[in-house]
Structures are given as C-alpha cells and as structure tokens.
Design an enzyme around this catalytic site. Sequence first.
Site, PDB file in Angstrom:
ATOM      1  N   THR A 190       0.857  -1.193   0.000  1.00 41.86           N
ATOM      2  CA  THR A 190       0.000   0.000   0.000  1.00 41.86           C
ATOM      3  C   THR A 190       0.885   1.232   0.000  1.00 41.86           C
ATOM      4  OG1 THR A 190      -1.866  -1.000   1.132  1.00 41.86           O
ATOM      5  CG2 THR A 190      -1.569   1.365   1.477  1.00 41.86           C
ATOM      6  N   GLY A 242      -0.058  -2.258   6.006  1.00 42.50           N
ATOM      7  CA  GLY A 242      -0.120  -3.479   6.803  1.00 42.50           C
ATOM      8  C   GLY A 242      -1.547  -3.945   7.023  1.00 42.50           C
ATOM      9  N   GLY A 244      -4.883  -3.843   7.896  1.00 39.89           N
ATOM     10  CA  GLY A 244      -5.711  -2.678   8.162  1.00 39.89           C
ATOM     11  C   GLY A 244      -6.575  -2.790   9.399  1.00 39.89           C
TER      12      GLY A 244
END
Length: 330
Positions: A190, A242, A244
């Site tokens: 992300t 990471g 979430g």
Amino acid sequence: MKRRKFLKNSTLSTAGILSATLLTSCKEQEPLKKSTINTPPIKPIAICTWNFLNATAKAWEVLNAGGNSLDAVQQGVMVEEADTTNQTVGVGGRPDRDGNVTLDSCIMDKNGNCGSVVYLQNIASPVSVARKVMEDTPHVILAGKGAEQFAYEKGFKKTNLLTEQSKKEWLEWKKTSEYKPIINIENHDTIGMLAIDKNGDISGACTTSGMAYKIGGRVGDSPIIGAGLFVDNEIGAATATGVGEEVVRTVGSFLIVELIRQGKTPQEACEEGVKRIIAKNKDNTDFQIGFIAINKKGETGSYCIQPGFTYRSYSKEGHINIPSKSYIKS
Ligand code: SD4
C-alpha cells in the site's frame, strides 16, 4: 501449494526488482532524531511507505516546481495506481476472493478537508476520485456503486482493473481458497504519501487494493481518515501500511499525530503507535504494520512490527530509501 509459499513465489519477481533497486539506491540512514529548536524546517519534502521511488520522484517534481503538497501527494501515488506490476495498488491489484478488484483510497489537505472512496471498482485512479469527493461534494466518503457512478459523472473512464497476471494468481489461489486474514509480510505494498510544500503546508494520500483475496465488501484502514492517514497542518501527518484491521482498532495515524502534538518526535510517535497494536496482540505478532510520520519541521520517522519495511524520502537532502526500525528484530 500453501498460500504463504504461493504468495512468496508470486511476489518473487517484484521482490527481485525491489531488492535490486534497494541495492543501488538504498542509502542506510537513520531518521532524524529529536526536534532541534533552531534548525530551519526541511521543505519541500515528500515521503512514502515502501520503496516507491517513482512515486516520490513525481511528488518531488511537483514540489520542486513550486506546486502544493496536495497535488504532490495525489500525483505521486497515482504513479503506483497506474503501475500494473504493482499488485497491491490500483490497476493490476489483486482481487477479492470472488475475482473483483476493489480499491480503497483517501486524501487530506492542509485545512483538514478530506475525501475517501471505499470498495471502488472499475476506476483506475481512486485517489483522484477521493479528491473529487473532497472538493466537489459535501461528503467525506463514497462507497461502492455510488462512488463508481460519481466517478463516471466526473469524467473517469470505466477500466478493467484485473490484469492477466493477477487473474492467473487468483485462479491458482482458488484451487485451495485458503483464506487467512493475515497479510504476509512480503505482500505489503500500500502506498501512503505525506508531503510538505514550499509554504510549509502538509497534505497526505493513501491508496490500495487492500488485502488479497479478502471477503467481498471488506474495507481496510487505507481509506479511513484517522486510521490509514491523518494530516494536521499545525502538527504533522502519518500514514500506515499493513493489516488494516489492526490499524483501524487503534486509529493509528490519528494517534501518531496526536503523540507528536504531545511532544514526541515522529520516530517516537511511530514506535508508540506500533506498541499500542502489539499490546492488543500479545499472543500473535505474526503480521506486519508499518507507520511513517512527519512533523511540521519536516523531520520524519517510521516503525514496523516485522523487519523489512522501508520508506522513501525526497527532499533537498536527497532521494533515499530509509530502512525502518522494527519491533521484531529478525
Ligand atoms: C489494508 N492496509 O487494506 C491495507 C493493506 C496494505 O499493503 O497495507 N497492503 O488493510
């Protein structure tokens, strides 16, 4: 093939490219330490999660030309949204368990305005739709079909987000359909980006396709203001990558900015943010979280659970990939 191994193999080529880039461009550098009262602020500057050097290069181009931090973070993360070889952001992102690529993104400006899209399908640049939500509607979050319809109204084109590569891997995964709601540590890409422009104003953006093979409808932290991203132009900003769910449970990015407000350096604040998550997961730390943060002076910090997380920084001091300290040492 076990999912972990499968994901490992599937990300091997990306990892190879990444480590080659790391070898050539990673200058081991400690994040800046304690705030020093008399040093001038570092600006402009852009930082992002992971080693997305093309994204920070784009953000720098905008900042260096005198552009504002909002345009810089949007255009910076758009580079990754458009990159089909990045299978965790935008076009080419890994789908959910039903084969649908669903994107989450948000953006926040110097005035605390923010926009977000969740569960967005068929649109190549969710961050750009999030910005339209922020600027052209009285709302903060648009979801699913409504967000997609809004995007078409704003002139975005319908785009197939599922690439052949991601489809192939998904079909392979479907053979066992082993669903573990743990993102493997090698499968975190992300992009969260924070920038300060020449005027000293801070903005941030975050964009992702979320957890691979997630349950249809699942939304992570990345589009949730306060969790995956938070900007307070008086204080600083933070963003996360990471698992979430864990970031949402601690409202991680907001927490980190508030800790900076209370006097912590960005580094100390990121460490405390990760420790709050660890405290809630004492029996299982087999997952990854990475935070990055910046304060008003342009000082940066990062911390993660598993080793391996890095973040990119572009300022007059250079374009560098900074290895993050981790809670678990090896
Ligand atoms: C999520 N935080 O959807 C995102 C996943 C992530 O790299 O960071 N992937 O939970």
